[in-house]
Write a protein that holds these residues in place. Structure first.
Motif, PDB file in Angstrom:
ATOM      1  N   GLY A  22     -14.548   7.572  -3.059  1.00 60.50           N
ATOM      2  CA  GLY A  22     -13.234   7.230  -3.583  1.00 60.50           C
ATOM      3  C   GLY A  22     -13.161   5.843  -4.182  1.00 60.50           C
ATOM      4  N   TYR A  23     -13.956   4.887  -3.641  1.00 60.93           N
ATOM      5  CA  TYR A  23     -13.904   3.532  -4.180  1.00 60.93           C
ATOM      6  C   TYR A  23     -14.450   3.454  -5.603  1.00 60.93           C
ATOM      7  N   GLY A  24     -15.338   4.378  -5.960  1.00 58.41           N
ATOM      8  CA  GLY A  24     -15.874   4.353  -7.321  1.00 58.41           C
ATOM      9  C   GLY A  24     -14.803   4.569  -8.377  1.00 58.41           C
ATOM     10  N   PRO A  25     -14.049   5.686  -8.327  1.00 57.85           N
ATOM     11  CA  PRO A  25     -12.975   5.884  -9.306  1.00 57.85           C
ATOM     12  C   PRO A  25     -11.907   4.800  -9.265  1.00 57.85           C
ATOM     13  N   TRP A  26     -11.573   4.313  -8.061  1.00 55.63           N
ATOM     14  CA  TRP A  26     -10.562   3.255  -7.969  1.00 55.63           C
ATOM     15  C   TRP A  26     -11.044   1.986  -8.673  1.00 55.63           C
ATOM     16  N   ARG A  27     -12.285   1.615  -8.440  1.00 56.94           N
ATOM     17  CA  ARG A  27     -12.840   0.426  -9.082  1.00 56.94           C
ATOM     18  C   ARG A  27     -12.868   0.591 -10.596  1.00 56.94           C
TER      19      ARG A  27
END
Length: 541
Positions: A244-249
């Protein structure tokens, strides 16, 4: 004779140098039973959305989808938008048999914005909210499309072009409406962490009952009823795993890039997502606790630049255009949200707006625990351990994140910072000051666009900027014992070549020493004969 009362709606225009207006972009439903007030319809007509060149159909206009609406009170927002009608899941409440609902994160953010000092907002509705309890497969399948509603182009594949014309509002979607919102200084997208999260975690089997407040009062026949337990406290707020942190970043980096290209006078106010324990464990030595060094985790996961790396990659969220709030807050108003937690971006935006109105946008909004606007904060997730010294994990995180923490007397904002890797741009007040200077410089520059490009115009523009900066210096926004030490303005042949003059380009160089910066910062205002002004100061650090 009947009296009809209707909430007044503000006009589109406001003070051009105002620095407290927030733009909220996100998912929320329209209250269909409420007709569009005449004042709001007139507002949209003045902006060209009713019968102008980019007019919309009657149904689309009533839905207020992808249309910026100026809001100056919580009452007007509550009338227009069904902020409290987000479905929790498909199953009805086992007790009442009725569908379960919770508040939207956009609605909670706007509520906190007005409650904590905000006076004026612009809302861009991009669609209806999705059910909170949604399967991981459904979230994964729809994540890109939802992010594309917020950030147009995010859902397009490689090599697929999308038309965006900053001068044509009919092509604007989501945050692209900022191209026509010159008054907006702050941008919030409260749905971003939830849109990037995976399947919501199931609540623990045993949930401890909330203890009643202690105290002894005389018996009364008119005692206030106990708050209704809606069951939302047992639902866990969104948390991001390593996927999830990938798309948010990437999404925050896209916001940063859009602001750098099209609206350098706006600051993104976001919420740092809560991490799942299994997201941080592979990046640490044998697992970490919720109160451990979050900054180290963010660097290792690529959210911030790695240790020792001064610059930031294209996918880093480190930028003078970005301020992130943390942790998520448990407030008295958040009982209508899962886990009774609200993202801190609405709270932070309200504090920044209120501080800008009361003390100026350059002043830090951190450190004042006497402000009653934070006394409704009861707890947070996680609760940061403040006061353990400058080397503590919380203190290190506060160098890059706007951290809320408890102190004697209540909760307070402990740091007002951007995520920039460059210490000169680390102070949130410095970044907001420069954004205000850029807006003021652009407005003054537009006043001489059609004047002759000669010494008389240069001198007039230089005096105008000097008067402006003297006002900032007297307000304490600039350092220096005298105006000469605080700033300098040049607009002459030393800032322009003969080729610039022959082609109608006017270049003004402004150097300032912000009160909270470690070095001087230079702003360059370039005006072209074609009527296009460009001002540069903040770099995407």
């Amino acid at each position: 004779m009947a009296l009809i009362f209707e909430t007044a709606t503000p006009g589109l225009r406001t003070a051009p140098e105002r620095a407290d207006v927030a733009c909220f972009v996100g998912f929320i439903a329209r209250r269909r039973e409420q007709p569009l007030p005449d004042a709001v319809r007139q507002q949209l007509r003045e902006a060209g959305w009713v019968d102008g060149p980019w007019r919309q159909g009657t149904d689309a206009l009533e839905a207020l989808e992808n249309v910026p609406v100026v809001i100056d009170s919580w009452a007007l927002f509550d009338r227009l938008y069904a902020w409290d009608q987000r479905p929790v899941g498909r199953a009805p409440d086992p007790v009442s048999g009725k569908p379960m609902h919770c508040a939207t994160y956009l609605g909670a953010a706007v509520r906190s914005f007005f409650a904590r000092g905000g006076r004026r907002a612009v809302v861009v509705r991009v669609g209806d909210p999705w059910a909170f309890l949604e399967s991981a497969s459904a979230r994964a399948a729809k994540r890109r499309a939802r992010l594309g509603r917020l950030l147009p182009g995010f859902d397009h594949g490689a090599g697929v072009a999308r038309v965006f014309d900053p001068l044509d509002p009919s092509t604007w979607q989501g945050i692209e409406h900022l191209a026509g919102l010159d008054e907006a200084s702050l941008l919030c997208m409260p749905d971003l962490p939830d849109a990037c999260s995976t399947e919501p975690r199931l609540p623990p089997v045993g949930v401890a009952l909330a203890p009643p407040p202690e105290g002894f009062v005389e018996c009364s026949e008119e005692e206030s009823p106990l708050p209704v337990d809606t069951g939302l406290r047992a639902l866990l707020a969104p948390r991001l795993d390593s996927q999830g942190y990938g798309p948010w970043r990437v999404a925050v980096a896209a916001v940063r890039g859009f602001l750098a290209r099209h609206q350098r006078e706006v600051l993104f106010i976001g919420a740092l997502p809560l991490p799942r324990e299994d997201a941080r464990r592979p990046l640490s030595d044998g697992g970490v606790h919720a109160h451990s060094d979050m900054l180290a985790f963010l660097r290792r996961s690529g959210v911030f630049e790695a240790d020792g790396q001064h610059g930031a990659s294209e996918l880093s969220v480190a930028s003078a255009f970005v301020q992130l709030g943390y942790p998520w807050l448990n407030t008295t108003q958040a009982r209508d949200l899962p886990e009774n937690l609200e993202p801190p971006d609405g709270v932070l935006a309200g504090l920044l707006a209120g501080s800008a109105l009361a003390r100026g946008t350059h002043a830090s909004a951190a450190g004042d625990i006497s402000v009653p606007r934070l006394r409704d904060v009861q707890s947070a997730e996680p609760v940061p351990g403040w006061g353990a010294g400058p080397s503590s994990p919380a203190a290190r995180l506060a160098e890059r994140v706007c951290l809320f923490a408890p102190q004697a007397g209540g909760w307070a904002l402990q740091s007002d910072v951007t995520t920039s890797a460059d210490e000169a741009w680390r102070s949130g007040g410095v970044s907001r000051l420069m954004a205000t200077l850029l807006r003021a410089a652009r407005l003054r520059g537009q006043g001489v666009l059609f004047d002759g490009n000669g010494p008389a115009t240069w001198s007039r523009l230089q005096r105008s900027f000097e008067d402006l900066l003297k006002g900032f210096w007297r307000a304490g926004a600039l350092s220096g014992a005298t105006p000469q030490e605080a700033f300098s303005v040049r607009c002459d042949r030393s800032t322009m070549t003969q080729n610039d003059i022959d082609n109608g380009r006017l270049v003004t160089e402004i150097t300032v020493w912000p009160a909270h910066s470690i070095e001087r910062i230079t702003v360059v205002l370039a005006l072209a004969s074609a009527g296009v002004g460009r001002s540069d100061a903040r770099e995407v650090a």
